[in-house]
Design a protein around this motif. Structure first.
Motif, PDB file in Angstrom:
ATOM      1  N   HIS A 106      -8.486  62.589 -81.200  1.00 23.21           N
ATOM      2  CA  HIS A 106      -7.448  62.131 -80.292  1.00 23.21           C
ATOM      3  C   HIS A 106      -6.274  61.514 -81.046  1.00 23.21           C
ATOM      4  N   GLY A 107      -6.563  60.565 -81.922  1.00 17.80           N
ATOM      5  CA  GLY A 107      -5.494  59.880 -82.637  1.00 17.80           C
ATOM      6  C   GLY A 107      -4.629  60.811 -83.453  1.00 17.80           C
ATOM      7  N   GLU A 108      -5.257  61.759 -84.144  1.00 22.51           N
ATOM      8  CA  GLU A 108      -4.485  62.650 -85.006  1.00 22.51           C
ATOM      9  C   GLU A 108      -3.653  63.645 -84.197  1.00 22.51           C
ATOM     10  N   ILE A 109      -4.136  64.063 -83.047  1.00 26.51           N
ATOM     11  CA  ILE A 109      -3.335  64.944 -82.195  1.00 26.51           C
ATOM     12  C   ILE A 109      -2.137  64.186 -81.646  1.00 26.51           C
ATOM     13  N   TYR A 110      -2.343  62.939 -81.210  1.00 23.36           N
ATOM     14  CA  TYR A 110      -1.217  62.153 -80.703  1.00 23.36           C
ATOM     15  C   TYR A 110      -0.160  61.932 -81.787  1.00 23.36           C
ATOM     16  N   LYS A 111      -0.590  61.792 -83.020  1.00 21.52           N
ATOM     17  CA  LYS A 111       0.361  61.628 -84.121  1.00 21.52           C
ATOM     18  C   LYS A 111       1.214  62.877 -84.305  1.00 21.52           C
ATOM     19  N   LEU A 112       0.559  64.019 -84.291  1.00 26.99           N
ATOM     20  CA  LEU A 112       1.241  65.278 -84.586  1.00 26.99           C
ATOM     21  C   LEU A 112       2.010  65.837 -83.397  1.00 26.99           C
ATOM     22  N   ARG A 113       1.585  65.496 -82.177  1.00 21.29           N
ATOM     23  CA  ARG A 113       2.182  66.072 -80.969  1.00 21.29           C
ATOM     24  C   ARG A 113       2.709  64.962 -80.049  1.00 21.29           C
ATOM     25  N   PRO A 114       3.948  64.513 -80.234  1.00 26.94           N
ATOM     26  CA  PRO A 114       4.510  63.469 -79.365  1.00 26.94           C
ATOM     27  C   PRO A 114       4.552  63.875 -77.899  1.00 26.94           C
ATOM     28  N   ASP A 115       4.551  65.183 -77.632  1.00 26.17           N
ATOM     29  CA  ASP A 115       4.605  65.667 -76.254  1.00 26.17           C
ATOM     30  C   ASP A 115       3.274  65.513 -75.527  1.00 26.17           C
ATOM     31  N   VAL A 116       2.200  65.363 -76.261  1.00 17.40           N
ATOM     32  CA  VAL A 116       0.865  65.300 -75.662  1.00 17.40           C
ATOM     33  C   VAL A 116       0.602  63.904 -75.116  1.00 17.40           C
ATOM     34  N   LYS A 117       0.150  63.861 -73.861  1.00 17.65           N
ATOM     35  CA  LYS A 117      -0.165  62.589 -73.209  1.00 17.65           C
ATOM     36  C   LYS A 117      -1.656  62.435 -72.909  1.00 17.65           C
ATOM     37  N   ALA A 118      -2.426  63.514 -73.036  1.00 21.05           N
ATOM     38  CA  ALA A 118      -3.856  63.440 -72.758  1.00 21.05           C
ATOM     39  C   ALA A 118      -4.594  64.504 -73.566  1.00 21.05           C
ATOM     40  N   VAL A 119      -5.803  64.158 -74.008  1.00 24.79           N
ATOM     41  CA  VAL A 119      -6.604  65.035 -74.866  1.00 24.79           C
ATOM     42  C   VAL A 119      -8.052  65.046 -74.367  1.00 24.79           C
ATOM     43  N   ILE A 120      -8.652  66.234 -74.357  1.00 25.28           N
ATOM     44  CA  ILE A 120     -10.068  66.375 -74.010  1.00 25.28           C
ATOM     45  C   ILE A 120     -10.784  67.092 -75.143  1.00 25.28           C
ATOM     46  N   HIS A 121     -11.941  66.560 -75.519  1.00 25.72           N
ATOM     47  CA  HIS A 121     -12.841  67.278 -76.420  1.00 25.72           C
ATOM     48  C   HIS A 121     -14.137  67.521 -75.660  1.00 25.72           C
ATOM     49  N   SER A 122     -14.571  68.770 -75.631  1.00 17.39           N
ATOM     50  CA  SER A 122     -15.803  69.095 -74.909  1.00 17.39           C
ATOM     51  C   SER A 122     -16.601  70.152 -75.647  1.00 17.39           C
TER      52      SER A 122
END
Length: 261
Positions: A106-122
């Motif tokens: 989650h943290g690394e995706i938020y760093k790389l993608r400012p447009d992303v507001k929510a992340v799911i891992h399943s």
């Protein structure tokens, strides 16, 4: 509904009085916390997660923080289980609580993608085969058009060799996964699961549910013979149309998943 409101009161009280004394960001919007709790329940109810998997949302008051539950089965998440993390995936107020090992996703995706507001891992079951087989996951109908025509696959061996447990247990692996995801909405994780991103909780839940559904339908279609997938143009246009409709299933799913509260 009264139980939800009571849980939110407890959550706010705990947020304002962190046991560790560490400064937290301003209290997130109560509606955001409620939706994050609901999303955990929905993902279980829709068969995307079981006892494992997690969803996070970027903090509405600070883009350099995100919210996610403590280490707990998604179906059991309550407001008081929600914790705050910085983008290095450090818990701001740990208070002895266990946290998800793969929070670095989650943290690394938020760093790389400012447009992303929510992340799911399943570990969405119908999706798993497409991360290990030659057949690539592609949209076969308009509801999954957001997949585009090239869903990337993260191969952990390319980063850490063959001797891992396949878990994204540090920032380096999280960063590598985020780079494979790139500008896509979904990335598969070979022998493990997938990650899905969106610009809101309802959107990312919609995408996770329909990624699982597309994988199931694609596998069935492939048994019948040659499959006609969406063209890039069809996928782009259908995604634009459907994206404006995510609140319709969200309201249904949320009511169903939270009806016992």
């Amino acid at each position: 509904m009264r139980l939800i409101q009571h849980a939110l009161v407890l959550f706010v009280a705990a947020w304002l009085s962190p046991a560790s004394g560490t400064a937290q960001t301003a209290v997130p919007d109560a509606g955001l916390v409620e939706d994050l709790v609901a999303a955990n329940r929905i993902l279980f109810d829709q068969g995307v997660v079981d006892g494992f998997g997690h969803i996070s949302v970027r903090h509405d008051k600070d883009p350099n923080r995100y919210l996610m539950a403590r280490n707990i089965a998604p179906a059991l998440v309550k407001a008081e289980d929600i914790m705050e993390f910085d983008l290095d995936s450090n818990a701001v107020d740990l208070r002895g609580r266990r946290i998800y090992l793969e929070r670095f996703i989650h943290g690394e995706i938020y760093k790389l993608r400012p447009d992303v507001k929510a992340v799911i891992h399943s570990h969405s079951p119908s999706v798993i085969p497409f991360g290990v087989a030659r057949a690539r996951l592609q949209p076969i109908y308009h509801m999954s058009a957001f997949l585009g025509t090239d869903v990337p696959v993260f191969e952990i061996r390319d980063v850490a060799g063959a001797g891992t447990d396949l878990l994204v247990r540090n920032a380096a692996l999280g960063r590598a996964l985020a780079q494979v995801l790139g500008s896509h909405t979904v990335a598969l994780m070979r022998g493990h699961g997938s990650v899905t991103v969106g610009n809101s909780i309802p959107q990312v839940v919609f995408r996770a549910v329909y990624t699982e559904m597309n994988a199931r339908l694609q596998a069935e279609a492939m048994r019948l013979g040659t499959v006609t997938f969406l063209t890039p143009e069809e996928a782009e246009k259908a995604a634009e149309t459907i994206d404006g409709q995510v609140m319709r299933p969200w309201e249904l799913w949320k009511r169903k998943a939270m009806k016992a509260e």
